[in-house]
Design an enzyme around this catalytic site. Sequence first.
Site, PDB file in Angstrom:
ATOM      1  N   HIS A  34       0.855  -1.271   0.018  1.00 22.18           N
ATOM      2  CA  HIS A  34       0.082  -0.097   0.189  1.00 22.18           C
ATOM      3  C   HIS A  34       0.786   1.170  -0.088  1.00 22.18           C
ATOM      4  O   HIS A  34       0.435   2.416   0.258  1.00 22.18           O
ATOM      5  CB  HIS A  34      -0.940  -0.111   1.381  1.00 22.18           C
ATOM      6  N   SER A  52      -6.898  -7.505   9.533  1.00 25.28           N
ATOM      7  CA  SER A  52      -7.986  -8.286   9.654  1.00 25.28           C
ATOM      8  C   SER A  52      -8.416  -8.988   8.482  1.00 25.28           C
ATOM      9  O   SER A  52      -9.483  -9.457   8.319  1.00 25.28           O
ATOM     10  CB  SER A  52      -9.094  -6.897   9.745  1.00 25.28           C
TER      11      SER A  52
END
Length: 236
Positions: free
Chosen positions: A113, A183
Amino acid sequence: MVAEKLRGARRVVALTGAGVSAESGVPTFRGAEGLWRKFRPEELATPQAFARDPVLVWEWYDWRRQKVAACSPNDGHRALAELGRRSFAFDLVTQNVDGIHRLAGSNPVWELHGSLWNLRCTACSRNREDRRAPLPSIPPRCECGGLERPGVVWFGESLPSNVLAHAFEVAGRADVFLVVGTSALVHPAASLPEVAGEQGALVVEVNPELTPLSGLVDLRLAGLSAAILPRILDAL
Ligand code: NAD
Protein backbone atom coordinates in the site's frame (compact mmCIF):
# COMPACT_ATOMS: atom_id res chain seq x y z
CA MET A 1 4.67 -26.98 15.44
CA VAL A 2 5.48 -23.62 13.82
CA ALA A 3 9.11 -23.75 14.94
CA GLU A 4 9.45 -27.32 13.68
CA LYS A 5 8.01 -26.36 10.30
CA LEU A 6 10.23 -23.27 10.14
CA ARG A 7 13.36 -25.32 10.85
CA GLY A 8 12.69 -27.42 7.75
CA ALA A 9 11.41 -24.55 5.58
CA ARG A 10 13.11 -23.32 2.44
CA ARG A 11 10.84 -20.32 1.91
CA VAL A 12 8.87 -18.35 4.50
CA VAL A 13 6.54 -15.42 3.84
CA ALA A 14 4.94 -13.04 6.33
CA LEU A 15 2.01 -10.76 5.55
CA THR A 16 1.54 -8.00 8.11
CA GLY A 17 -1.16 -5.43 8.79
CA ALA A 18 -1.86 -2.56 11.12
CA GLY A 19 -1.97 -4.86 14.18
CA VAL A 20 1.80 -5.45 14.09
CA SER A 21 2.32 -1.72 14.71
CA ALA A 22 -0.48 -1.33 17.28
CA GLU A 23 1.90 -2.06 20.17
CA SER A 24 4.23 0.65 18.85
CA GLY A 25 1.38 3.12 19.35
CA VAL A 26 0.29 3.45 15.69
CA PRO A 27 -3.52 3.48 15.64
CA THR A 28 -5.29 0.85 13.52
CA PHE A 29 -8.12 2.13 11.32
CA ARG A 30 -10.70 0.07 13.14
CA GLY A 31 -9.96 1.25 16.67
CA ALA A 32 -11.50 4.45 18.08
CA GLU A 33 -8.17 6.21 17.56
CA GLY A 34 -8.47 5.54 13.85
CA LEU A 35 -10.88 8.43 13.71
CA TRP A 36 -9.38 11.85 13.05
CA ARG A 37 -11.57 14.86 13.78
CA LYS A 38 -14.96 13.52 12.69
CA PHE A 39 -13.74 11.68 9.58
CA ARG A 40 -13.42 7.99 8.91
CA PRO A 41 -10.36 6.83 6.89
CA GLU A 42 -12.71 5.76 4.05
CA GLU A 43 -13.73 9.41 3.66
CA LEU A 44 -10.16 10.72 3.41
CA ALA A 45 -8.08 8.00 1.76
CA THR A 46 -9.65 8.32 -1.68
CA PRO A 47 -8.75 10.10 -4.93
CA GLN A 48 -12.13 11.86 -4.76
CA ALA A 49 -11.41 13.31 -1.30
CA PHE A 50 -8.02 14.55 -2.52
CA ALA A 51 -9.53 16.15 -5.63
CA ARG A 52 -12.17 17.85 -3.46
CA ASP A 53 -9.93 19.08 -0.65
CA PRO A 54 -6.19 18.35 -0.89
CA VAL A 55 -5.43 20.49 2.16
CA LEU A 56 -7.79 18.48 4.38
CA VAL A 57 -6.34 15.18 3.14
CA TRP A 58 -2.79 16.42 3.63
CA GLU A 59 -3.61 17.64 7.17
CA TRP A 60 -4.71 14.08 7.99
CA TYR A 61 -1.58 12.56 6.45
CA ASP A 62 0.63 15.12 8.21
CA TRP A 63 -1.03 14.15 11.52
CA ARG A 64 -0.44 10.46 10.78
CA ARG A 65 3.20 11.11 9.79
CA GLN A 66 3.75 12.94 13.07
CA LYS A 67 2.16 10.12 15.08
CA VAL A 68 4.26 7.48 13.34
CA ALA A 69 7.47 9.55 13.61
CA ALA A 70 7.10 9.31 17.40
CA CYS A 71 6.81 5.49 17.29
CA SER A 72 9.55 2.87 17.43
CA PRO A 73 9.67 -0.75 16.30
CA ASN A 74 8.36 -3.29 18.81
CA ASP A 75 9.47 -6.86 19.48
CA GLY A 76 7.14 -8.12 16.75
CA HIS A 77 8.85 -5.98 14.08
CA ARG A 78 12.23 -7.04 15.45
CA ALA A 79 11.35 -10.74 15.37
CA LEU A 80 10.29 -10.42 11.72
CA ALA A 81 13.58 -8.68 10.90
CA GLU A 82 15.41 -11.56 12.61
CA LEU A 83 13.48 -14.12 10.54
CA GLY A 84 14.94 -12.35 7.49
CA ARG A 85 18.43 -13.26 8.72
CA ARG A 86 17.74 -17.00 9.11
CA SER A 87 18.77 -19.70 6.67
CA PHE A 88 15.48 -19.85 4.71
CA ALA A 89 14.44 -17.37 2.02
CA PHE A 90 12.17 -14.85 3.70
CA ASP A 91 9.79 -12.31 2.18
CA LEU A 92 8.06 -9.66 4.24
CA VAL A 93 4.91 -8.33 2.59
CA THR A 94 3.09 -5.55 4.41
CA GLN A 95 -0.11 -3.59 4.09
CA ASN A 96 1.34 -1.03 6.48
CA VAL A 97 2.37 2.38 5.26
CA ASP A 98 4.27 3.38 8.41
CA GLY A 99 7.77 2.27 7.36
CA ILE A 100 8.45 0.72 10.78
CA HIS A 101 9.54 -2.68 9.43
CA ARG A 102 12.46 -0.95 7.72
CA LEU A 103 13.39 0.84 10.96
CA ALA A 104 13.47 -2.58 12.64
CA GLY A 105 16.00 -3.77 10.03
CA SER A 106 13.83 -5.69 7.55
CA ASN A 107 15.13 -5.32 4.02
CA PRO A 108 13.57 -5.56 1.52
CA VAL A 109 10.02 -4.82 2.60
CA TRP A 110 7.33 -5.39 -0.03
CA GLU A 111 4.93 -2.51 0.63
CA LEU A 112 1.59 -3.32 -0.97
CA HIS A 113 0.00 0.00 0.00
CA GLY A 114 2.98 2.33 -0.43
CA SER A 115 4.49 4.46 2.30
CA LEU A 116 3.52 7.53 4.31
CA TRP A 117 7.07 8.79 3.70
CA ASN A 118 6.76 8.84 -0.11
CA LEU A 119 5.32 11.76 -2.04
CA ARG A 120 4.30 11.62 -5.68
CA CYS A 121 3.73 14.57 -8.01
CA THR A 122 0.27 14.57 -9.59
CA ALA A 123 1.67 16.52 -12.60
CA CYS A 124 5.01 14.85 -13.50
CA SER A 125 4.72 11.62 -11.40
CA ARG A 126 8.12 12.19 -9.74
CA ASN A 127 8.49 10.16 -6.53
CA ARG A 128 10.50 11.34 -3.57
CA GLU A 129 11.00 10.40 0.04
CA ASP A 130 10.45 13.10 2.67
CA ARG A 131 10.60 12.15 6.34
CA ARG A 132 9.90 15.61 7.74
CA ALA A 133 6.97 15.62 10.16
CA PRO A 134 5.29 18.05 10.18
CA LEU A 135 5.85 19.02 6.57
CA PRO A 136 6.99 22.63 6.16
CA SER A 137 4.00 23.51 3.96
CA ILE A 138 0.70 21.91 3.06
CA PRO A 139 -0.10 20.89 0.40
CA PRO A 140 3.49 20.07 -0.65
CA ARG A 141 4.62 21.00 -4.15
CA CYS A 142 7.02 19.30 -6.55
CA GLU A 143 10.03 21.06 -8.15
CA CYS A 144 7.88 21.31 -11.31
CA GLY A 145 5.22 23.24 -9.37
CA GLY A 146 2.73 20.34 -9.42
CA LEU A 147 0.69 19.30 -6.42
CA GLU A 148 2.15 16.30 -4.59
CA ARG A 149 0.02 13.51 -3.14
CA PRO A 150 0.82 10.90 -0.51
CA GLY A 151 2.61 7.91 -2.07
CA VAL A 152 0.06 5.45 -0.75
CA VAL A 153 -2.64 3.34 -2.35
CA TRP A 154 -6.08 4.80 -1.72
CA PHE A 155 -9.44 3.02 -1.63
CA GLY A 156 -10.43 2.24 -5.20
CA GLU A 157 -6.85 2.37 -6.56
CA SER A 158 -4.75 -0.52 -7.86
CA LEU A 159 -1.87 -1.94 -5.91
CA PRO A 160 1.63 -1.60 -7.40
CA SER A 161 1.73 -4.44 -9.92
CA ASN A 162 5.39 -5.39 -9.33
CA VAL A 163 4.88 -5.73 -5.57
CA LEU A 164 1.65 -7.65 -6.01
CA ALA A 165 3.16 -10.02 -8.58
CA HIS A 166 6.12 -10.72 -6.28
CA ALA A 167 3.82 -11.30 -3.30
CA PHE A 168 1.69 -13.85 -5.17
CA GLU A 169 4.75 -15.53 -6.61
CA VAL A 170 6.39 -16.09 -3.22
CA ALA A 171 3.08 -16.99 -1.56
CA GLY A 172 2.69 -19.80 -4.08
CA ARG A 173 6.12 -21.21 -3.17
CA ALA A 174 6.05 -20.73 0.62
CA ASP A 175 6.50 -23.59 3.07
CA VAL A 176 5.27 -21.43 5.94
CA PHE A 177 3.02 -18.36 5.58
CA LEU A 178 2.51 -16.10 8.61
CA VAL A 179 -0.46 -13.71 8.65
CA VAL A 180 0.14 -11.15 11.37
CA GLY A 181 -2.12 -8.36 12.64
CA THR A 182 -4.40 -7.98 9.67
CA SER A 183 -8.16 -8.13 9.66
CA ALA A 184 -7.85 -9.85 6.27
CA LEU A 185 -10.73 -7.87 4.82
CA VAL A 186 -8.89 -6.01 2.09
CA HIS A 187 -8.35 -7.92 -1.16
CA PRO A 188 -6.19 -8.80 -3.02
CA ALA A 189 -3.82 -8.94 -0.03
CA ALA A 190 -6.26 -11.13 1.87
CA SER A 191 -6.05 -13.74 -0.93
CA LEU A 192 -2.32 -14.32 -0.38
CA PRO A 193 -2.73 -16.72 2.57
CA GLU A 194 -5.35 -18.66 0.63
CA VAL A 195 -3.01 -19.04 -2.34
CA ALA A 196 -0.19 -20.15 -0.02
CA GLY A 197 -2.47 -22.68 1.68
CA GLU A 198 -3.69 -24.11 -1.63
CA GLN A 199 -0.07 -24.64 -2.68
CA GLY A 200 0.71 -26.56 0.50
CA ALA A 201 2.12 -23.96 2.92
CA LEU A 202 1.43 -24.16 6.63
CA VAL A 203 -0.63 -21.00 7.17
CA VAL A 204 -0.40 -19.49 10.65
CA GLU A 205 -2.45 -16.53 11.88
CA VAL A 206 -1.22 -14.30 14.71
CA ASN A 207 -4.05 -12.08 15.91
CA PRO A 208 -5.86 -11.58 19.23
CA GLU A 209 -9.21 -11.46 17.38
CA LEU A 210 -10.96 -13.78 14.95
CA THR A 211 -10.86 -12.71 11.29
CA PRO A 212 -12.50 -14.03 8.12
CA LEU A 213 -9.32 -16.08 7.60
CA SER A 214 -9.36 -17.72 11.01
CA GLY A 215 -11.44 -20.68 9.87
CA LEU A 216 -9.18 -21.32 6.88
CA VAL A 217 -5.73 -21.23 8.47
CA ASP A 218 -3.85 -24.32 9.70
CA LEU A 219 -3.00 -22.74 13.03
CA ARG A 220 -4.27 -19.74 14.96
CA LEU A 221 -2.04 -18.16 17.58
CA ALA A 222 -4.39 -15.87 19.51
CA GLY A 223 -2.41 -13.05 21.03
CA LEU A 224 -0.33 -9.94 20.43
CA SER A 225 2.36 -10.08 17.77
CA ALA A 226 5.01 -8.47 19.99
CA ALA A 227 4.63 -11.39 22.41
CA ILE A 228 4.02 -14.29 20.02
CA LEU A 229 6.59 -13.66 17.28
CA PRO A 230 9.59 -13.54 19.66
CA ARG A 231 8.35 -16.81 21.20
CA ILE A 232 8.35 -18.46 17.77
CA LEU A 233 11.93 -17.24 17.26
CA ASP A 234 13.02 -18.52 20.68
CA ALA A 235 11.66 -21.96 19.81
CA LEU A 236 13.61 -22.08 16.53
P1 NAD B 1 -7.05 -3.41 10.40
O1 NAD B 1 -7.04 -2.16 11.24
O2 NAD B 1 -8.22 -3.66 9.54
O3 NAD B 1 -6.90 -4.69 11.36
C1 NAD B 1 -5.91 -4.78 12.34
C2 NAD B 1 -5.90 -6.21 12.84
O4 NAD B 1 -4.83 -6.34 13.76
C3 NAD B 1 -7.17 -6.65 13.56
O5 NAD B 1 -7.58 -7.91 13.08
C4 NAD B 1 -6.74 -6.73 15.03
O6 NAD B 1 -7.42 -7.75 15.73
C5 NAD B 1 -5.28 -7.06 14.89
N1 NAD B 1 -4.44 -6.62 16.00
C6 NAD B 1 -4.59 -5.54 16.80
N2 NAD B 1 -3.57 -5.46 17.66
C7 NAD B 1 -2.75 -6.52 17.40
C8 NAD B 1 -1.53 -6.99 17.93
N3 NAD B 1 -0.91 -6.32 18.93
N4 NAD B 1 -0.96 -8.10 17.42
C9 NAD B 1 -1.55 -8.77 16.39
N5 NAD B 1 -2.72 -8.38 15.84
C10 NAD B 1 -3.31 -7.27 16.33
O7 NAD B 1 -5.68 -3.41 9.60
P2 NAD B 1 -5.29 -4.01 8.20
O8 NAD B 1 -5.81 -5.39 8.07
O9 NAD B 1 -3.83 -3.77 8.09
O10 NAD B 1 -6.07 -3.14 7.10
C11 NAD B 1 -6.23 -1.76 7.22
C12 NAD B 1 -5.58 -0.92 6.11
O11 NAD B 1 -5.26 0.32 6.70
C13 NAD B 1 -4.28 -1.45 5.59
O12 NAD B 1 -4.43 -1.63 4.26
C14 NAD B 1 -3.22 -0.38 5.86
O13 NAD B 1 -2.66 0.13 4.66
C15 NAD B 1 -3.93 0.75 6.52
N6 NAD B 1 -3.37 1.12 7.84
C16 NAD B 1 -2.02 1.08 8.05
C17 NAD B 1 -1.51 1.42 9.27
C18 NAD B 1 -0.02 1.36 9.48
O14 NAD B 1 0.73 1.52 8.52
N7 NAD B 1 0.45 1.08 10.69
C19 NAD B 1 -2.35 1.80 10.32
C20 NAD B 1 -3.73 1.85 10.08
C21 NAD B 1 -4.22 1.49 8.82
